[in-house]
Write a protein that holds these residues in place. Structure first.
Motif, mmCIF file in Angstrom:
data_model
loop_
_atom_site.group_PDB
_atom_site.id
_atom_site.type_symbol
_atom_site.label_atom_id
_atom_site.label_comp_id
_atom_site.label_asym_id
_atom_site.label_seq_id
_atom_site.Cartn_x
_atom_site.Cartn_y
_atom_site.Cartn_z
ATOM 1 N N ARG A 76 4.757 81.555 14.706
ATOM 2 C CA ARG A 76 5.553 80.351 14.431
ATOM 3 C C ARG A 76 6.034 80.297 12.984
ATOM 4 N NH1 ARG A 76 3.464 75.008 17.467
ATOM 5 N NH2 ARG A 76 5.314 74.280 16.368
ATOM 6 N N ASP A 91 9.947 80.610 11.758
ATOM 7 C CA ASP A 91 10.543 79.589 10.891
ATOM 8 C C ASP A 91 11.205 80.238 9.681
ATOM 9 O OD1 ASP A 91 10.698 76.569 10.268
ATOM 10 O OD2 ASP A 91 9.877 77.408 8.420
ATOM 11 N N LEU A 103 13.975 77.402 17.156
ATOM 12 C CA LEU A 103 13.404 76.991 18.451
ATOM 13 C C LEU A 103 12.152 77.785 18.772
ATOM 14 C CD1 LEU A 103 16.525 76.435 20.762
ATOM 15 C CD2 LEU A 103 14.897 74.718 19.936
ATOM 16 N N SER A 136 10.112 78.885 16.688
ATOM 17 C CA SER A 136 9.043 78.420 15.798
ATOM 18 C C SER A 136 8.532 77.037 16.184
ATOM 19 C CB SER A 136 9.543 78.380 14.354
ATOM 20 O OG SER A 136 10.422 77.274 14.153
ATOM 21 N N GLY A 137 9.149 76.430 17.208
ATOM 22 C CA GLY A 137 8.757 75.074 17.578
ATOM 23 C C GLY A 137 9.329 74.026 16.649
ATOM 24 N N HIS A 138 10.500 74.308 16.055
ATOM 25 C CA HIS A 138 11.128 73.413 15.078
ATOM 26 C C HIS A 138 12.515 73.013 15.598
ATOM 27 C CE1 HIS A 138 12.440 72.789 10.601
ATOM 28 N NE2 HIS A 138 12.335 71.664 11.271
ATOM 29 N N PRO A 139 12.575 72.131 16.586
ATOM 30 C CA PRO A 139 13.880 71.781 17.166
ATOM 31 C C PRO A 139 14.824 71.105 16.182
ATOM 32 C CG PRO A 139 12.164 70.303 17.970
ATOM 33 C CD PRO A 139 11.467 71.402 17.234
#
Length: 522
Positions: free
Chosen positions: A180, A184, A204, A206-209
């Motif tokens: 992740r 990022d 996305l 990285s879980g960072h919408p």
């Protein structure tokens, strides 16, 4: 085994190597201000290049870092690189600390010489190490190597080199815990290069919408970004930060309707947690022209946080907009707008937004008082607004002077004079206050005091136009034509010097002519 600092030194001399390891561990357990000197003395006594030196240096590095002094840990970590038989993990630890020192300096406001050398040294420390999978060390160590190397190059703006490292390392092959942050970083690198679609995909992953939405914003693709913002808001409806990012994008794209529709049906969190969403929906409704629907939302927000004035300020502004939007001014809505602003400034006397709204209302009503002074509604609202401003800003001479002027126009000279006194106390050097006070004194029948007040305004500012005209008028009424004409002549010269328009000249010339006529034919 528990030893004092002196005992540590004696034990190093007397004990066997296995027991010396215990002494080093005991030294590390001492308080920081004792542990560091103890270990430094042990280091002086230890054989060079042996296991004891490595253990002592590792202990010193750990203690310095735990105390937040990464800079002092660097010499020991650098020595551990030289001492290590398999130096990969040692180099990674050394490089990670160099990067941390650079980031500490950046956070402290430093740049250039206090940052770049540490970043360059971190890269040099890792230059010969492979970033691909290797049996020489474990995967977490490789993941840390890749992370340090990529971030150091990112901070040096070496984006191509950083992306090359990521491509070679293959993020998807690294441990899940490392992916992740590296995705990022990849998103940031693509963003810097204005490669918006790869940046969005990496964010996305990285879980960072929100980062992905920002990339699509930069690509001017609201069709891609708005669903991401809506999903983020739905996931955290109480997050003011997420809502502000989404609203910023809405303003940029002018896509109020898209986000409003996407949030349809989303429950509002209870109590204060729901206030950001109420504000957001109100702004979106205003953006699509549905202002009346926004008012109940702001009233709800104002009730949820009785100490906060922002919702009341927004209510006052929107009601003012609605009041002025029709063919005729809606005075009832203006009354409600005044109520909102007064409540807001009572909650937060320092609110510039509330003061600005009140000033707009006061200015509008004051300009109409000359013709509409019989209108009870306008008189009442103008006075209420100006009293609220003066109460919230007791040190503001303008607030008191404006209230005094309104009271004077409405015939309340006694209270007007009290207001001028407070204005003078707040600012004894304002000639306008003295001139206006003179008008109130004249209205109260105190001609001599009135003239004295006008002349005082001219002492403070000989070029004060209103003071000149008022002094001339007072002298004219006393029969002193010569002095009246002199003051009006000065007023004419002042008007010419400051570029006043022709109506000013006509007014002044008329007064000059009338001042030169005999008192018995006035």
């Amino acid at each position: 085994m528990k030893l004092t600092t002196l005992g540590v030194l004696l034990a190093m001399v007397l004990l066997a190597p296995g027991a010396q390891a215990d002494v080093i561990d005991d030294a590390r357990k001492l308080p920081t201000d004792q542990a560091i000197p103890a270990l430094e003395r042990l280091l002086d006594a230890a054989p060079r290049g042996g296991a004891e030196e490595r253990r002592i240096r590792q202990g010193l590095a750990d203690i310095h870092q735990a105390a937040g002094d990464r800079l002092s840990a660097l010499p020991h970590l650098e020595a551990l690189v030289r001492l290590a038989k398999e130096d990969g993990p040692a180099r990674v630890a050394y490089a990670a600390t160099l990067l941390a020192v650079a980031k500490d300096n950046i956070a402290a406001g430093s740049m250039g010489r206090k940052v770049n050398p540490f970043l360059r040294d971190a890269i040099d420390a890792l230059r010969l190490l492979p970033v691909v999978r290797t049996p020489r060390w474990d995967e977490p160590t490789r993941a840390r190597l890749v992370s340090v190397l990529v971030e150091a190059r990112y901070r040096l703006q070496e984006t191509n080199e950083a992306l090359a490292v990521l491509a070679q390392a293959k993020i998807e092959s690294l441990p899940a815990s490392a992916r992740r942050p590296l995705y990022d970083l990849e998103g940031r690198l693509h963003y810097v290069q204005k490669a918006w679609e790869p940046a969005a995909k990496a964010f996305l992953a990285s879980g960072h919408p929100i980062g992905a939405a920002a990339a699509w914003d930069a690509a001017r693709r609201p069709d891609k970004s708005m669903p991401l913002y809506a999903a983020a808001v739905r996931a955290s409806p109480e997050s003011a930060g997420v809502l502000q990012r989404a609203l910023g994008a809405v303003r940029f794209h002018k896509s109020h309707a898209a986000l409003l529709d996407a949030l349809d049906g989303l429950p509002t969190p209870a109590a204060e947690a729901g206030v950001p969403l109420l504000f957001a929906r109100a702004e979106l409704l205003e953006g699509v022209g549905r202002i009346p629907e926004a008012l109940p939302l702001l009233e709800d927000a104002a009730a949820r946080v009785p100490s906060d004035s922002r919702a009341l300020v927004a209510l006052g502004r929107l009601r003012g907009v609605l009041a002025m939007s029709g063919d005729a001014v809606d005075e009832t809505l203006l009354d409600q707008s005044a109520d909102d602003y007064v409540r807001a400034i009572e909650r937060t006397p320092t609110s510039e937004a509330a003061a600005g709204g009140l000033s707009w209302l006061a200015s509008r009503d004051y300009s109409r008082l000359w013709k509409a002074w019989r209108d009870e509604r306008i008189r009442t609202r103008c006075l209420r607004v100006q009293r609220a401003l003066a109460a919230a800003q007791p040190d503001d001479a303008w607030a008191w002077a404006n209230l005094g002027n309104t009271l004077r126009i409405l015939g309340n000279t006694a209270e007007a004079l009290d207001c001028y006194t407070k204005a003078r106390e707040a600012n004894p050097y304002d000639p306008g206050v003295r001139s206006d006070e003179g008008l109130a004194l004249a209205a109260a029948g105190r001609a001599e005091a009135s003239l004295a007040s006008y002349l005082e305004s001219l002492r403070l500012d000989p070029g004060h136009l209103a003071g000149r005209q008022n002094a001339a008028r007072a002298l004219y009424l006393q029969g002193n034509d010569a002095e009246a004409a002199r003051h009006l002549g000065e007023a004419t010269r002042t008007a010419r010097a400051i570029g006043r328009g022709p109506m000013t000249y006509r007014f002044l010339v008329d007064r000059t002519w009338r001042a030169g006529r005999r008192p018995d034919v006035r």
